[in-house]
Motif scaffolding. Structure first.
Motif, mmCIF file in Angstrom:
data_model
loop_
_atom_site.group_PDB
_atom_site.id
_atom_site.type_symbol
_atom_site.label_atom_id
_atom_site.label_comp_id
_atom_site.label_asym_id
_atom_site.label_seq_id
_atom_site.Cartn_x
_atom_site.Cartn_y
_atom_site.Cartn_z
ATOM 1 N N LEU A 102 0.826 -1.214 0.000
ATOM 2 C CA LEU A 102 0.000 0.000 0.000
ATOM 3 C C LEU A 102 0.857 1.261 0.000
ATOM 4 C CD1 LEU A 102 -2.867 -1.038 2.444
ATOM 5 C CD2 LEU A 102 -2.860 -1.082 -0.067
ATOM 6 N N PRO B 62 -6.319 3.645 -5.429
ATOM 7 C CA PRO B 62 -6.485 2.856 -4.195
ATOM 8 C C PRO B 62 -6.443 1.353 -4.480
ATOM 9 C CG PRO B 62 -8.043 4.652 -4.224
ATOM 10 C CD PRO B 62 -7.398 4.629 -5.588
ATOM 11 N N SER C 175 -6.388 -2.864 -3.205
ATOM 12 C CA SER C 175 -6.877 -3.905 -2.302
ATOM 13 C C SER C 175 -5.871 -5.033 -2.378
ATOM 14 C CB SER C 175 -8.254 -4.403 -2.728
ATOM 15 O OG SER C 175 -9.200 -3.365 -2.610
ATOM 16 N N GLN D 87 -8.050 -0.335 0.637
ATOM 17 C CA GLN D 87 -7.828 1.072 0.946
ATOM 18 C C GLN D 87 -9.115 1.873 0.776
ATOM 19 O OE1 GLN D 87 -4.393 1.972 -1.688
ATOM 20 N NE2 GLN D 87 -3.439 2.794 0.166
#
Length: 141
Positions: free
Chosen positions: A17, A27, A29, A45
């Protein structure tokens, strides 16, 4: 047999991340699976679509169950679509054969997989590899 520890799974996710944030990725995942394809850890996220768990899981699940990373699965799907279709039938449609499904290895053996989704598949794989390396393990994308 070496297994992915909780601490390693957290490191993989946190580093993946952070890598995404540092590089301006959308974003992400991230899911970490053990060698049997069971979820060890997952994080989506803020701003990532809610359906991303299934995509991340499918990338990792295909990698660990077939022993081949997402890039190899995609190449196989392109050259032998019938094979990946059959595999998806065997696994109930749970395989997503694209980059971002990365094998995790230790001592030359597969001990799990990481699946990331949210940005381009190549960027997803890049973030996964960074997380795996930070956990002291080897990734094969």
């Amino acid at each position: 047999m070496t297994e992915i520890t909780e601490e390693q799974a957290r490191t993989i996710i946190d580093t993946a991340l952070q890598t995404g944030a540092d590089k301006g990725f959308k974003p992400l995942s991230v899911v970490v699976l053990d060698a049997g394809g069971h979820v060890k850890a997952f994080l989506r996220q803020d701003g990532a679509a809610p359906g991303r768990f299934a995509v991340a899981h499918g990338k990792a699940y295909g990698a660990v169950m077939l022993g081949m990373p997402g890039s190899a699965q995609m190449a196989r799907a392109e050259s032998q679509a019938y094979f990946m279709s059959a595999v998806n039938g065997v696994f109930g449609g749970a395989v997503v054969p694209v980059p971002g499904g990365v094998l995790v290895e230790a001592d030359g053996r597969v001990i799990g997989a990481v699946g990331i989704t949210g940005d381009t598949s190549d960027n997803d794989a890049e973030a996964a590899l960074a997380g795996i390396a930070a956990a002291g393990l080897t990734g094969r994308a």
